[in-house]
Structures are given as structure tokens and as C-alpha cells.
Design an enzyme around this catalytic site. Structure first.
Site, PDB file in Angstrom:
ATOM      1  N   TYR A  53       0.810  -1.220   0.000  1.00 34.01           N
ATOM      2  CA  TYR A  53       0.000   0.000   0.000  1.00 34.01           C
ATOM      3  C   TYR A  53       0.840   1.265   0.000  1.00 34.01           C
ATOM      4  O   TYR A  53       1.936   1.275   0.540  1.00 34.01           O
ATOM      5  CB  TYR A  53      -0.916   0.025   1.225  1.00 34.01           C
ATOM      6  N   SER A 234     -13.419  -4.151   0.231  1.00 37.38           N
ATOM      7  CA  SER A 234     -14.244  -3.543  -0.822  1.00 37.38           C
ATOM      8  C   SER A 234     -15.737  -3.713  -0.561  1.00 37.38           C
ATOM      9  O   SER A 234     -16.503  -4.019  -1.484  1.00 37.38           O
ATOM     10  CB  SER A 234     -13.884  -4.097  -2.204  1.00 37.38           C
ATOM     11  N   PHE A 238     -15.414  -0.111  -4.203  1.00 37.88           N
ATOM     12  CA  PHE A 238     -14.627   1.034  -4.672  1.00 37.88           C
ATOM     13  C   PHE A 238     -15.440   2.325  -4.707  1.00 37.88           C
ATOM     14  O   PHE A 238     -15.214   3.203  -5.533  1.00 37.88           O
ATOM     15  CB  PHE A 238     -14.032   0.733  -6.044  1.00 37.88           C
ATOM     16  N   GLY A 239     -16.410   2.432  -3.799  1.00 37.12           N
ATOM     17  CA  GLY A 239     -17.232   3.634  -3.718  1.00 37.12           C
ATOM     18  C   GLY A 239     -18.474   3.606  -4.582  1.00 37.12           C
ATOM     19  O   GLY A 239     -19.327   4.498  -4.470  1.00 37.12           O
ATOM     20  N   GLY A 243     -23.438   5.289  -4.450  1.00 38.17           N
ATOM     21  CA  GLY A 243     -24.383   5.833  -5.422  1.00 38.17           C
ATOM     22  C   GLY A 243     -23.861   7.042  -6.175  1.00 38.17           C
ATOM     23  O   GLY A 243     -24.547   7.575  -7.057  1.00 38.17           O
TER      24      GLY A 243
END
Length: 346
Positions: A53, A234, A238-239, A243
Site C-alpha cells: 500500500y 471492498s 470502490f465507492g 451511489g
């Protein structure tokens, strides 16, 4: 906060785990420190990192995430308050700039030593294999296609021997796997059952969300019967499950805008399913993000849900999902959508 125990241990962890993969790229050191401060104030005592990371992996900032955690420990002198997880990268394009020796004894030892130095600690509570060393069906694949050119030789026993020795030295406490398949999971468990001196894999960190419930095919039974707990990563796809991408939107500096290669979350079917989940959440007076996370939090095979965020607003909403219990009606609605458009983002 709700707490669980790492399977087969007395180690108590928060059911929400703080993910860290944006620190050192999308988030600065100061922002990472702010997130850790807030998380610990909310009762989160479980942090997950990796030598690779921040994501996406890059040689210019590999290891920066662990350094940010290390500087926070040094500043606050609170290492004993955190259950800390990290990982060794397997072979593959993402790890060639770190090393090319896979899970050899030398590689594992060097990886642990490097993480300990960056994290400014003497031990890691949970040390994980980031993905299999062999060629198999990880990222973005639903099924397994055998690669006859893969010259990997079964080394599960040797890997566990090395991890056992690091446990004896006090450098790691417990071990787990990540991005693993049912076959690989059972092979590790098999080795530690037959050879009692070898450590047992106690957790599996795999993707799990409303858009990817493939863990339920094979691995969930192993998880329940063998007591190997899921650390779900996740959970927000990934967001996508906020929405914010609906209607073709692509917010500036969002993950999919910055990293378009993560296209498994941007398919037409993913958008269709997300839209249906959004409507369901709205119908019941919930935000899609909290419904999505509350669903993951409720699974019987779950040990902890790994939440990450680039803003404090996102982090507060994500951690707050622990207080939400979904009704039977909402769960029935979720399963109806899943049956119609299943597993869009493997």
C-alpha cells in the site's frame, strides 16, 4: 462499537476494521492520522495495512501507508491499543518492484522485517498472504481456468513453517490469507491439521459486497465449518455503492476517475444493480452506503468489515453503519435484486 474475536483466539477486534490503502497517495500523512484518531475514538481497534500500500501499487510510494501508521504509533505511543494486520505481496505485476521470490522463506522474513521497520513496532498481530503465489482466479474472474504454463510447486507446508518460526520469534502473532480460493484455503487448513506444530490460518480477507457475493459460493461453508473468519474488503465496491457514480456521474478525484483500471465495478450490470439497491435504500429511509455496509456487517461468516475512506465525512458514515440493523423486509429486497443481477463485480 461491536466486537468479535479473531477465530481460535482470545484477541478481541472491532467488527469495523479501518482500511488504510489510500494513505500515502490519495490521503496525506496528516489525513491518515486524523482518520486513525477518529476511528479509535469510535471504538475501532483493528487496522489493516499491507507492504504494497497505497493502492494502486507504485514503486515511488510503496510502503508509505505503513510509514504513516508507524509515525502515528510513535506520536501517540499507543501501539498496545491496536490490533494490527498487514500482508506480504505475492508474485505478480503488482509486486515485481518489491521482490521476485514469492513466498520463499527469505522473502517472507524480509517482508515482515520491512513492515516492522516502517510500522515502528516489534510485532504484527495478524500477518496475511496478500494473494496466492500460484496462478488462479483472483481479481475480476468468476471461474477458474487452469494455466498449464504455471510452474508453481506446492509449498504450503514450507510457507507455514516460516510463519511458525516468525511466531516463535514474537514478530507476528497470528496468520491469515487473502484473495484465496476454497482449494487454497483448505490446503492451508489441511497442513496445520496434519502437522500440529504449524500455525492455523484464522482469517481470510476477500472481497464481499452487494455487488460481489461470490464468497458465498464455497468459501462461506468453509468459513462456518472451519471457523476461518472473513475480513471483508471492498464492501463499498470502490465507492460505487455510495451511489455517487449513478447516472453516468464521475466525480473529480473519485477512485474510479483516478484509477479507471478498476473497471470491474463500472460495468453496465453493476450500474443496474446499484440503481436498484439505491432505490431500495431510499424506500426504507436509508443511505445506500449504510445499507450496503450494514448488509456485510450482518453476515454470519464475518469477523470484521474493512472500511476505507478518503474524506472524514465518508469515514464517519462508514463506521456509523455498525449501529444499523436491517429489517427482514430490506434483506428480502436485497436478495431479490441479487437473484436478478448477481455478482456483477467479481
Amino acid at each position: 462499537m461491536i466486537y468479535t474475536k479473531l477465530p481460535h483466539t482470545d484477541i478481541e477486534v472491532s467488527k469495523i476494521c479501518l482500511g488504510t490503502m489510500t494513505w500515502g497517495n490519495q490521503n496525506t500523512e496528516a489525513e491518515g492520522h486524523e482518520q486513525m484518531d477518529y476511528a479509535i475514538d469510535q471504538g475501532v481497534n483493528f487496522f489493516d495495512a499491507a507492504e504494497l500500500y497505497p493502492v494502486p501499487a507504485h514503486p515511488d510510494y510503496q510502503g508509505e501507508t505503513e510509514k504513516i501508521i508507524g509515525s502515528w504509533f510513535k506520536k501517540n505511543k499507543n501501539r498496545d491499543q491496536i490490533i494490527l494486520a498487514s500482508k506480504i505481496a505475492g508474485n505478480g505485476d503488482y509486486s515485481k518492484f518489491i521482490r521476485t521470490t514469492g513466498f520463499s522463506r527469505e522473502s517472507i522474513i524480509n517482508a515482515v522485517e520491512g513492515s516492522l521497520e516502517r510500522l515502528q513496532t516489534d510485532y504484527i498481530d495478524l500477518y496475511q498472504l496478500h494473494w496466492p503465489e500460484r496462478t488462479t482466479n483472483y481479481f475480476g474472474k468468476r471461474g477458474y481456468s487452469h494455466d498449464i504454463s504455471d510452474h508453481w510447486e506446492d509449498n504450503f507446508h514450507q510457507v507455514l513453517e516460516t510463519l511458525r518460526d516468525l511466531i516463535k520469534e514474537g514478530k507476528i502473532r497470528k496468520v491469515g490469507i487473502s484473495n484465496e480460493t476454497p482449494w487454497g484455503t483448505m490446503r492451508y487448513l489441511e497442513e496445520s491439521k496434519v502437522h500440529e506444530s504449524l500455525p492455523r490460518m484464522i482469517t481470510i480477507q476477500n472481497p464481499y459486497s452487494l455487488l460481489n457475493r461470490l464468497f458465498e459460493v464455497g468459501l462461506s461453508e468453509i468459513s462456518m465449518r472451519e471457523q476461518i473468519g472473513l475480513l471483508a474488503y471492498s464492501p463499498m465496491a470502490f465507492g460505487v455503492l455510495s451511489g455517487k457514480y449513478l447516472g453516468g456521474n464521475m466525480p473529480d478525484n473519485s477512485r474510479l476517475a483516478l484509477f479507471p483500471n478498476f473497471n470491474r465495478y463500472g460495468s453496465e450490470n453493476a450500474s443496474k444493480a446499484t440503481s436498484k439497491y439505491y432505490d431500495l435504500a431510499k424506500e426504507h429511509g436509508l443511505s445506500l452506503a449504510q445499507m450496503a455496509l450494514a448488509f456485510v456487517n450482518s453476515r454470519p461468516f464475518l469477523t470484521s468489515t474493512i472500511v476505507g475512506a478518503t474524506t472524514m465525512e465518508q469515514l464517519k458514515e462508514n463506521i456509523g453503519s455498525i449501529d444499523l440493523n436491517l429489517s427482514d423486509g430490506i434483506l428480502e429486497g436485497i436478495n431479490a435484486i441479487h437473484n436478478e443481477i448477481p455478482n456483477t463485480s467479481p
